[in-house]
Motif scaffolding. Sequence first.
Motif, mmCIF file in Angstrom:
data_model
loop_
_atom_site.group_PDB
_atom_site.id
_atom_site.type_symbol
_atom_site.label_atom_id
_atom_site.label_comp_id
_atom_site.label_asym_id
_atom_site.label_seq_id
_atom_site.Cartn_x
_atom_site.Cartn_y
_atom_site.Cartn_z
ATOM 1 N N SER A 20 -4.184 12.427 16.712
ATOM 2 C CA SER A 20 -4.000 11.236 17.543
ATOM 3 C C SER A 20 -2.595 11.267 18.144
ATOM 4 N N LYS A 21 -2.336 10.288 19.013
ATOM 5 C CA LYS A 21 -1.017 10.189 19.643
ATOM 6 C C LYS A 21 -0.017 9.595 18.654
ATOM 7 N N ARG A 22 0.583 10.445 17.860
ATOM 8 C CA ARG A 22 1.579 10.034 16.879
ATOM 9 C C ARG A 22 2.641 11.113 16.813
ATOM 10 N N LYS A 23 3.799 10.771 16.268
ATOM 11 C CA LYS A 23 4.912 11.717 16.251
ATOM 12 C C LYS A 23 5.013 12.490 14.948
ATOM 13 N N THR A 24 4.565 11.888 13.863
ATOM 14 C CA THR A 24 4.708 12.528 12.558
ATOM 15 C C THR A 24 3.350 12.827 11.936
ATOM 16 N N LEU A 25 3.371 13.638 10.901
ATOM 17 C CA LEU A 25 2.150 13.998 10.195
ATOM 18 C C LEU A 25 2.082 13.197 8.894
ATOM 19 N N GLY A 26 0.969 12.502 8.677
ATOM 20 C CA GLY A 26 0.824 11.666 7.485
ATOM 21 C C GLY A 26 -0.286 12.163 6.579
ATOM 22 N N ALA A 38 -3.381 12.900 8.933
ATOM 23 C CA ALA A 38 -3.317 12.437 10.320
ATOM 24 C C ALA A 38 -2.193 13.217 11.008
ATOM 25 N N PRO A 40 -0.217 14.835 14.730
ATOM 26 C CA PRO A 40 0.005 14.630 16.173
ATOM 27 C C PRO A 40 -0.898 15.565 16.981
#
Length: 235
Positions: A20-26, A38, A40
């Motif tokens: 998804s549109k995110r900056k970090t990996l969770g 989750a 990027p």
Amino acid sequence: MMKLSFEHENEKIEFTVTFSKRKTLGIEVRPPGVVKVAAPLGASKDRIMAVVLEKEHWIVEKRKQMKAVAESNAQPESYETGAEILFLGKRHTLQVVEDFKFDIPVVEVKDQIIRVYAASDNKILVKNAVEKWLGQMTKYHIEKRIHHFQKHFKIAPSRVIIKEQKRRWGSCNSHRELRFNRHCIKSSERALDYLVVHEMSHMVHMNHSKDFWVQVESIIPDYKTARAELKKTII
């Protein structure tokens, strides 16, 4: 979505990766030990594996904790006197009382003892009686708490449904139909309050926006604690 895995002490641990549109990996470990990542958009497989392996020991310990909770929350394999049943967050002892007067089994609870009065101690008969009773108790407690919290809402549920669900504790659709997992009766009354308020709040806010959480918190100030307690209960 991507499926990957790594090995720890000869055990293969699989996990899914969503982008998804995110900056970090969770990384998240959900009951009863499901690992989800989750990432990027555009994150490479090598990058994802590197981050996951950095958290390898945390993932393994988290899975162990959740498996232990799942075992403690499990309902008995054998429905006979002495078995333990989780009800409203507490372990209750099952007691089967044979009495030919009871053509239809009767179940009652008192002092953390669940008694089943039946013409036979047949385990299938007892199990069916207990599970039917637990379903009835789920409906009773959920509807009771909906009635209690209704004063906080200008609109009411159009329908309340108790059903078997494998992954979700509850849901609310655009028709204000509230659905609750029949297994939620395993959790504490405080956790049930949070669940009821959560789903009722979706009648007003159909997403998990800031306004939604403000609504929940205005009714259940310590909702985060109650939510964590609910999550510890395994479906």
